[in-house]
Design a protein around this motif. Sequence first.
Motif, PDB file in Angstrom:
ATOM      1  N   ARG A  44      -5.242 -15.043  -5.414  1.00 55.59           N
ATOM      2  CA  ARG A  44      -4.881 -13.667  -5.492  1.00 55.59           C
ATOM      3  C   ARG A  44      -4.203 -13.283  -4.069  1.00 55.59           C
ATOM      4  O   ARG A  44      -4.281 -13.732  -2.977  1.00 55.59           O
ATOM      5  CB  ARG A  44      -6.177 -12.647  -5.343  1.00 55.59           C
ATOM      6  N   ILE A  45      -2.868 -12.549  -4.552  1.00 49.99           N
ATOM      7  CA  ILE A  45      -1.996 -11.965  -3.281  1.00 49.99           C
ATOM      8  C   ILE A  45      -1.942 -10.691  -3.210  1.00 49.99           C
ATOM      9  O   ILE A  45      -1.880  -9.786  -4.347  1.00 49.99           O
ATOM     10  CB  ILE A  45      -0.663 -12.698  -3.540  1.00 49.99           C
ATOM     11  N   GLU A  46      -2.305 -10.017  -1.960  1.00 49.84           N
ATOM     12  CA  GLU A  46      -2.541  -8.631  -1.658  1.00 49.84           C
ATOM     13  C   GLU A  46      -1.383  -8.161  -0.654  1.00 49.84           C
ATOM     14  O   GLU A  46      -1.260  -8.919   0.287  1.00 49.84           O
ATOM     15  CB  GLU A  46      -3.773  -8.280  -1.209  1.00 49.84           C
ATOM     16  N   ILE A  47      -0.229  -7.480  -1.157  1.00 47.27           N
ATOM     17  CA  ILE A  47       0.764  -7.151  -0.455  1.00 47.27           C
ATOM     18  C   ILE A  47       0.813  -5.759   0.262  1.00 47.27           C
ATOM     19  O   ILE A  47       0.563  -4.876  -0.492  1.00 47.27           O
ATOM     20  CB  ILE A  47       2.125  -7.321  -1.055  1.00 47.27           C
ATOM     21  N   LEU A  48       1.090  -5.502   1.568  1.00 50.57           N
ATOM     22  CA  LEU A  48       1.258  -4.483   1.858  1.00 50.57           C
ATOM     23  C   LEU A  48       2.811  -3.933   2.063  1.00 50.57           C
ATOM     24  O   LEU A  48       3.437  -4.717   2.468  1.00 50.57           O
ATOM     25  CB  LEU A  48       0.695  -4.289   3.343  1.00 50.57           C
ATOM     26  N   VAL A  49       3.144  -2.739   1.426  1.00 49.02           N
ATOM     27  CA  VAL A  49       4.525  -2.421   1.164  1.00 49.02           C
ATOM     28  C   VAL A  49       4.839  -1.151   2.131  1.00 49.02           C
ATOM     29  O   VAL A  49       3.946  -0.234   2.097  1.00 49.02           O
ATOM     30  CB  VAL A  49       4.722  -2.021  -0.110  1.00 49.02           C
ATOM     31  N   GLU A  50       5.888  -1.175   2.704  1.00 48.84           N
ATOM     32  CA  GLU A  50       6.246   0.092   3.429  1.00 48.84           C
ATOM     33  C   GLU A  50       7.240   1.003   2.291  1.00 48.84           C
ATOM     34  O   GLU A  50       8.048   0.227   1.623  1.00 48.84           O
ATOM     35  CB  GLU A  50       7.304  -0.217   4.585  1.00 48.84           C
ATOM     36  N   GLY A  51       6.959   2.113   2.329  1.00 48.57           N
ATOM     37  CA  GLY A  51       7.582   3.045   1.234  1.00 48.57           C
ATOM     38  C   GLY A  51       9.023   2.723   1.202  1.00 48.57           C
ATOM     39  O   GLY A  51       9.768   2.587   2.198  1.00 48.57           O
ATOM     40  N   GLY A  52       9.546   2.751   0.315  1.00 47.37           N
ATOM     41  CA  GLY A  52      10.977   2.298  -0.327  1.00 47.37           C
ATOM     42  C   GLY A  52      11.770   3.552  -0.290  1.00 47.37           C
ATOM     43  O   GLY A  52      11.604   4.546  -0.229  1.00 47.37           O
ATOM     44  N   THR A  53      13.082   3.096  -0.088  1.00 43.30           N
ATOM     45  CA  THR A  53      14.375   4.024  -0.042  1.00 43.30           C
ATOM     46  C   THR A  53      14.867   3.943  -1.419  1.00 43.30           C
ATOM     47  O   THR A  53      15.084   2.830  -2.085  1.00 43.30           O
ATOM     48  CB  THR A  53      15.332   3.411   0.869  1.00 43.30           C
ATOM     49  N   GLY A  54      14.933   5.279  -2.074  1.00 46.19           N
ATOM     50  CA  GLY A  54      15.377   5.238  -3.136  1.00 46.19           C
ATOM     51  C   GLY A  54      16.751   6.001  -3.507  1.00 46.19           C
ATOM     52  O   GLY A  54      17.190   6.534  -2.535  1.00 46.19           O
ATOM     53  N   PHE A  55      17.584   5.560  -4.523  1.00 43.25           N
ATOM     54  CA  PHE A  55      18.865   5.988  -4.872  1.00 43.25           C
ATOM     55  C   PHE A  55      19.170   5.824  -6.251  1.00 43.25           C
ATOM     56  O   PHE A  55      18.791   4.799  -7.005  1.00 43.25           O
ATOM     57  CB  PHE A  55      20.211   5.446  -4.011  1.00 43.25           C
ATOM     58  N   PRO A  56      19.983   6.889  -6.721  1.00 46.94           N
ATOM     59  CA  PRO A  56      20.346   6.623  -8.145  1.00 46.94           C
ATOM     60  C   PRO A  56      21.507   5.544  -8.538  1.00 46.94           C
ATOM     61  O   PRO A  56      22.227   5.613  -7.572  1.00 46.94           O
ATOM     62  CB  PRO A  56      20.603   8.153  -8.801  1.00 46.94           C
TER      63      PRO A  56
ATOM     64  N   ARG B 149      14.823   1.487  -5.913  1.00 47.86           N
ATOM     65  CA  ARG B 149      14.011   1.752  -4.861  1.00 47.86           C
ATOM     66  C   ARG B 149      13.807   0.297  -4.230  1.00 47.86           C
ATOM     67  O   ARG B 149      13.567  -0.427  -4.873  1.00 47.86           O
ATOM     68  CB  ARG B 149      12.693   2.319  -5.199  1.00 47.86           C
ATOM     69  N   VAL B 150      13.837   0.306  -3.002  1.00 41.07           N
ATOM     70  CA  VAL B 150      13.840  -1.084  -2.099  1.00 41.07           C
ATOM     71  C   VAL B 150      12.521  -0.823  -1.300  1.00 41.07           C
ATOM     72  O   VAL B 150      12.631   0.054  -0.346  1.00 41.07           O
ATOM     73  CB  VAL B 150      14.935  -1.310  -1.396  1.00 41.07           C
ATOM     74  N   GLY B 151      11.531  -1.561  -1.596  1.00 37.47           N
ATOM     75  CA  GLY B 151      10.270  -1.475  -0.797  1.00 37.47           C
ATOM     76  C   GLY B 151      10.255  -2.954   0.167  1.00 37.47           C
ATOM     77  O   GLY B 151      10.373  -3.909  -0.279  1.00 37.47           O
ATOM     78  N   LEU B 152       9.785  -2.506   1.388  1.00 40.12           N
ATOM     79  CA  LEU B 152       9.872  -3.794   2.406  1.00 40.12           C
ATOM     80  C   LEU B 152       8.461  -4.112   2.452  1.00 40.12           C
ATOM     81  O   LEU B 152       7.334  -3.381   2.430  1.00 40.12           O
ATOM     82  CB  LEU B 152      10.350  -3.356   3.684  1.00 40.12           C
TER      83      LEU B 152
ATOM     84  N   LEU C 265      13.671  -1.341 -10.034  1.00 35.74           N
ATOM     85  CA  LEU C 265      14.708  -0.356 -10.820  1.00 35.74           C
ATOM     86  C   LEU C 265      13.764   0.313 -11.742  1.00 35.74           C
ATOM     87  O   LEU C 265      13.110  -0.433 -12.806  1.00 35.74           O
ATOM     88  CB  LEU C 265      15.643  -1.249 -11.349  1.00 35.74           C
ATOM     89  N   THR C 266      13.603   1.568 -11.927  1.00 38.50           N
ATOM     90  CA  THR C 266      12.918   2.368 -12.668  1.00 38.50           C
ATOM     91  C   THR C 266      14.199   2.798 -13.663  1.00 38.50           C
ATOM     92  O   THR C 266      14.962   3.585 -13.493  1.00 38.50           O
ATOM     93  CB  THR C 266      12.053   3.570 -12.264  1.00 38.50           C
TER      94      THR C 266
END
Length: 155
Positions: A15-27, A34-37, A61-62
């Motif tokens: 099991r892998i649990e990842i902490l992500v920093e809020g992503g920067t989004g753009f159309p 959105r790129v999450g670090l 990509l949404t």
Amino acid sequence: MSFAPLPLNADFLFRIEILVEGGTGFPTPVGERRVGLLKSGRFHGPVANGVVLPGGADWMLTGSDGATRLDVRAMLRADDGQLIGITYTGLRAGPPEVLARIAAGEVVDPATYYMRTAIRFETGPGPLEWLNRVLAVAVGQRPPQGPIYDVYAIL
């Protein structure tokens, strides 16, 4: 000539649990990018235990259908020091109201949405070198702090 389908067998790796920093989004022309670090995290299981090193990223990509396509590169370090590159693509989809709750940072029952990935590993000589020759899949969930995946080797 007719052939019976071969069975699909899998072994649980970790099991892998990842902490992500809020992503920067753009159309973009194909959806909202959105790129999450990836900040940190842990993995643990019968195959190996260790940490997620900072510096990876998820280029999400949404699309107009509301589904999010995942495209992740990360580096893991096993407790014995072996470095493991992990690359995966995947999909998170579900009813619009459920996806909106996830996007708002709410805790959502993972049974109410679909989150799956296809994984490849890259590592050097050592006890986990065999991962270079394995395709893996994961069943995921998305709590507010970051994704959690149960990773299985396809045998």
